[in-house]
Design a protein around this motif. Structure first.
Motif, PDB file in Angstrom:
ATOM      1  N   ASN A 278      33.247  19.325  27.517  1.00 17.99           N
ATOM      2  CA  ASN A 278      34.323  20.163  28.044  1.00 17.99           C
ATOM      3  C   ASN A 278      34.858  21.160  27.040  1.00 17.99           C
ATOM      4  N   ALA A 279      34.787  20.833  25.756  1.00 17.61           N
ATOM      5  CA  ALA A 279      35.348  21.718  24.732  1.00 17.61           C
ATOM      6  C   ALA A 279      34.598  21.522  23.425  1.00 17.61           C
ATOM      7  N   ILE A 280      34.489  22.615  22.667  1.00 20.06           N
ATOM      8  CA  ILE A 280      33.859  22.589  21.345  1.00 20.06           C
ATOM      9  C   ILE A 280      34.825  23.240  20.366  1.00 20.06           C
ATOM     10  N   HIS A 281      35.078  22.556  19.267  1.00 23.00           N
ATOM     11  CA  HIS A 281      35.938  23.131  18.227  1.00 23.00           C
ATOM     12  C   HIS A 281      35.199  23.083  16.899  1.00 23.00           C
TER      13      HIS A 281
ATOM     14  N   ILE B 112      31.912  27.115  25.199  1.00 24.63           N
ATOM     15  CA  ILE B 112      31.114  27.949  24.294  1.00 24.63           C
ATOM     16  C   ILE B 112      31.892  28.110  22.999  1.00 24.63           C
ATOM     17  N   ALA B 113      31.189  28.076  21.869  1.00 25.03           N
ATOM     18  CA  ALA B 113      31.810  28.345  20.574  1.00 25.03           C
ATOM     19  C   ALA B 113      30.809  29.084  19.696  1.00 25.03           C
ATOM     20  N   THR B 114      31.314  29.914  18.807  1.00 18.50           N
ATOM     21  CA  THR B 114      30.470  30.611  17.836  1.00 18.50           C
ATOM     22  C   THR B 114      30.985  30.282  16.445  1.00 18.50           C
ATOM     23  N   ASP B 115      30.106  30.303  15.453  1.00 19.93           N
ATOM     24  CA  ASP B 115      30.554  30.031  14.096  1.00 19.93           C
ATOM     25  C   ASP B 115      30.127  31.143  13.157  1.00 19.93           C
TER      26      ASP B 115
ATOM     27  N   GLY C 265      23.895  22.508  23.301  1.00 22.85           N
ATOM     28  CA  GLY C 265      22.776  23.285  22.805  1.00 22.85           C
ATOM     29  C   GLY C 265      23.242  24.228  21.722  1.00 22.85           C
ATOM     30  N   ARG C 266      22.535  24.261  20.604  1.00 23.62           N
ATOM     31  CA  ARG C 266      22.880  25.184  19.522  1.00 23.62           C
ATOM     32  C   ARG C 266      21.777  26.233  19.390  1.00 23.62           C
ATOM     33  N   LEU C 267      22.178  27.485  19.493  1.00 23.71           N
ATOM     34  CA  LEU C 267      21.239  28.592  19.418  1.00 23.71           C
ATOM     35  C   LEU C 267      21.369  29.251  18.060  1.00 23.71           C
ATOM     36  N   ALA C 268      20.296  29.259  17.288  1.00 23.38           N
ATOM     37  CA  ALA C 268      20.270  29.910  15.979  1.00 23.38           C
ATOM     38  C   ALA C 268      19.589  31.258  16.124  1.00 23.38           C
ATOM     39  N   CYS C 269      20.306  32.314  15.790  1.00 23.79           N
ATOM     40  CA  CYS C 269      19.778  33.665  15.920  1.00 23.79           C
ATOM     41  C   CYS C 269      19.507  34.250  14.546  1.00 23.79           C
TER      42      CYS C 269
ATOM     43  N   ARG D 148      25.382  29.801  18.020  1.00 28.47           N
ATOM     44  CA  ARG D 148      26.091  29.793  19.285  1.00 28.47           C
ATOM     45  C   ARG D 148      25.955  28.386  19.860  1.00 28.47           C
ATOM     46  N   TRP D 149      27.091  27.808  20.251  1.00 23.98           N
ATOM     47  CA  TRP D 149      27.121  26.431  20.726  1.00 23.98           C
ATOM     48  C   TRP D 149      27.522  26.422  22.195  1.00 23.98           C
ATOM     49  N   PHE D 150      26.765  25.682  23.014  1.00 22.41           N
ATOM     50  CA  PHE D 150      27.005  25.644  24.450  1.00 22.41           C
ATOM     51  C   PHE D 150      27.145  24.192  24.913  1.00 22.41           C
TER      52      PHE D 150
END
Length: 745
Positions: free
Chosen positions: A238-241, A171-174, A197-201, A179-181
């Motif tokens: 496995n990882a998001i940067h 999981i990563a947030t920017d 998956g990218r969630l735009a709120c 929100r990135w999953f």
């Protein structure tokens, strides 16, 4: 038991507990542990290690502290920690393998566990992240995602809400609110999950009034998906940067099929990581980090891979040999504030620190030889090196060597490159030990087939093909040769020569230095000469006049030219202050060796570097000496040249050890009393103390002490002090430590 009438008060400048491992480029820690997450805690200046079976471990640069079920008396409910994250308040959140979510407040040593009864989804926790509002995002192995906010509200995301898989691995947030999953690619019952998956709120990802468990997604939330098509090629992520580069967000994904790089437009992938990756990076990549140079690091099944994306390199390098990561499975990589990289390995292979304040480059990094005779930086900030067999240009992580079409040039550049002098337009004047001089034009690219201007000894021209140094004055080069001084005037193509017949003290010139626009100093095998540009007269100095030794290897002139230092081959360094010779600086003063090859002014911190035959010594503005050698990180102890770049890093050219780049740290060491013995029978007081530093091994620290208002002792390596027959009364004993960077506790 103290002596009658004698009272001691101890003041230690700083505090510490225990010794750390030796300072070297790659250092092993925590052998026998499996490390799932490494976290750097900037506020506390310490590291946290979440392990699989050994609980939580902290390292403050001096000692390790273990938090287990046993040591916390059950407050930590399990020793198997799957992941960890540090929130904005400095609290740790720890994921477990089905035992819940653990919250730890280090400052108060308070623990709290959240379970299904509080609203946590079932199954193991596989990923954690903190968003800009301080909410904790929790990924599970099969149940989707929880969001736990600071108002103790639990929200949930599953595939029913659009999540790209319920088995969430990263999981990563920017800063833009996305929100990135990253999820697991599942083969059971057909392809499912996988990809990103990218969630735009809009304002909130969840309904504003939702509370308790099971709250649902806000209607305005929008999903985008990546690495999911075609279905048969979905990736386990496995990882998001997410990296902010000049205001633009770049996204990196570590997957079971290599590395993917999503450009800031959130649409296109850069093909470089995929098309250039070595075989080791085409499979399961576990983690991502970015170092202080902007290089990307990836944890792989057998070590780590570094990607240099700078132009024109775009090169990969694998670190998996016995001197680096020894084929460890690297599950996590974390940089600290000092620029070090910390690698956490699975399979009980512990952690490894890469010490980034010493970076050594050798033939393995592109240099054509490991003996480097000269270093230079041009006006564009490019670093150049002259070796015993060629000219090399530094491109971020790799050295590139030049090739030449002319047979004579090829012969010349197989010679020893003794000096490099960039001119005002970024051309280079290059001097050799036997092939004369070459001018390399601006914007020359290593690997190009170049035809350059070269200059050989000739009647009325260059005095000798054996050149030791070159300086540029008013866009005209001056060459130090074994036969005298040669001055070339490009606009007229004329040469001017100076020898002993002209007034030079000796024809074999080793080094040159400009005294502003007033004069040129020449260091020779038999003293030094000063040539006044205005009067065109020579002034000579030898050992008979006060010079420490006649063989002068380098000259350093202060900005206002009131102080000049002359390095010698075996007799130390002679300061010449306001036209008066001072006592030579030698090993008795703190110099590492009396054989000094190079001198360099330092600005941050202020002082002078001395490149010797036994390491590099630094004399700061307060008169304190420190010396760094191979045990600290130098490639070799025999130094040939020094360079300070525009970022105030120091570059050391060595004999047989390549080039070492040194970035100074500014954090002080700590010190603490280990034992104190009051020996009444012998009328002595004994203190035994110890220091530690996250960048310098304890055995390499030095100590000073004093009693009451006396002067501090010289810096000593032994932290054991015996005070004999102290007088009656109240006394204060002081002790302090100094590290290899010159920082005092």
């Amino acid at each position: 038991m103290a002596k009658d009438g004698l009272i001691f008060r101890l003041i230690l400048i700083g505090t510490c507990i225990a010794e750390i491992a030796a300072a070297q480029v790659w250092t092993d820690y925590l052998g026998g542990r499996s490390i799932n997450t490494v976290i750097w805690d900037s506020d506390r200046r310490q590291l946290w290690f979440a392990t699989s079976g050994d609980g939580l471990i902290s390292f403050d640069g001096t000692s390790f502290t273990s938090y287990t079920v046993e040591t916390t008396r059950g407050k930590l409910i399990t020793d198997v920690l799957t992941c960890a994250v540090l929130d904005h308040d400095g609290e740790l959140w720890l994921g477990t393998a089905g035992e819940g979510l653990i919250r730890f407040k280090p400052d108060s040593s308070k623990w709290h566990t959240y379970t299904i009864q509080h609203g946590l989804l079932p199954n193991s926790i596989s990923a954690l992240a903190v968003d800009e509002d301080g909410a904790i995002w929790i990924g599970t192995n099969g149940s989707g995602v929880n969001r736990f906010d600071r108002f103790s509200r639990w929200d949930t995301l599953t595939t029913d809400d659009g999540l790209n898989g319920n088995d969430v691995r990263s999981i990563a947030t920017d800063r833009e609110g996305y929100r990135w999953f990253g999820t697991f690619r599942n083969f059971v019952g057909g392809f499912s999950g996988g990809g990103v998956g990218r969630l735009a709120c809009a304002d909130s990802c969840f309904r504003a009034k939702s509370s308790g468990r099971g709250a649902r997604l806000h209607p305005k939330a929008v999903w985008s998906y990546y690495l999911r098509t075609p279905t048969s090629q979905r990736r386990t992520v496995n990882a998001i940067h997410i990296e902010n580069v000049e205001g633009k967000l770049h996204k990196w994904f570590a997957t079971d099929r290599g590395v993917y790089y999503l450009l800031p437009n959130n649409v296109d992938f850069d093909p470089i990581p995929q098309t250039t990756a070595p075989i080791e990076v085409q499979g399961n990549v576990r983690s991502i980090a970015v170092d202080q140079e902007g290089n990307k690091w990836f944890g792989i099944l057998s070590g780590a891979a570094r990607l240099d994306l700078s132009e024109p390199n775009r090169l990969w390098k694998i670190f998996n040999d016995a001197a680096t990561l020894s084929d460890r499975t690297i599950n996590t990589i974390t940089p600290d504030d000092d620029g070090n990289l910390w690698f956490g390995a699975l399979n009980r292979q512990g952690a490894v620190r890469m010490n980034a304040n010493f970076m050594t480059y050798t033939s393995a990094d592109g240099l054509d030889a490991n003996t480097v005779l000269t270093l230079a930086e041009d006006n564009a900030g490019t670093i150049w090196a002259g070796t015993i067999s060629g000219l090399a240009k530094f491109n971020h992580t790799l050295w590139k060597n030049f090739q030449f079409s002319n047979d004579t040039l090829r012969f010349i550049f197989r010679q020893r490159i003794t000096a490099i002098a960039p001119d005002a337009v970024n051309g280079l004047w290059v001097a050799t030990a036997a092939g004369g001089a070459v001018y390399v034009p601006p914007n020359a690219v290593p690997g190009d087939i170049l035809t350059n201007k070269f200059y050989n000894a000739s009647p009325g021209g260059l005095l000798s093909n054996s050149i030791s140094d070159v300086v540029i004055f008013k866009n005209e080069p001056w060459f130090a040769t074994i036969a005298g001084l040669s001055h070339f005037i490009p606009r007229t193509m004329q040469w001017e020569s100076f020898t002993t017949d002209s007034g030079l003290v000796n024809n074999n010139i080793q080094t040159l230095a400009l005294e502003k626009e007033n004069a040129l100093w020449c260091g020779t095998l038999n003293g030094v000469s000063r040539f006044d540009f205005k009067t065109r007269k020579w002034q000579n100095f030898t050992k008979a006049n006060g010079l420490a030794g006649n063989w002068v290897t380098d000259i350093l002139i202060s900005d206002n030219a009131d102080t000049i230092w002359f390095a010698t081959n075996g007799d130390g360094v002679s300061p010449y202050v306001n036209s008066r010779w001072q006592k030579p600086i030698t090993t008795a003063d703190g110099l590492a060796s009396n054989g000094v090859a190079a001198l360099l002014k330092s600005l941050k911190p202020a002082g002078i570097w001395f490149g010797t035959t036994n390491g590099a010594s630094f004399l700061d503005a307060k008169g304190r000496w420190t010396t760094i050698r191979t045990e600290h990180g130098l490639g070799r102890n025999v130094l040939t040249s020094l360079l300070r770049d525009r970022q105030h890093r120091i570059w050391f050219g060595t004999q047989l050890g390549g080039v070492t780049r040194y970035t100074r740290r500014f954090f002080a060491p700590t010190i603490q009393l280990r034992t104190r013995f009051d020996l009444t029978t012998s009328s002595e007081i004994v203190y035994d103390f110890i220091g530690a530093d996250i960048g310098t091994a304890t055995r390499l620290l030095r100590y000073a002490h004093k009693l009451d208002n006396s002067d501090y002792s010289p810096w000593l390596s032994d932290p054991f002090v015996r005070l004999l027959n102290p007088p009656d009364g109240l006394h204060t004993f002081y002790a302090k430590a100094i590290d290899a960077d010159g920082n005092e506790s």
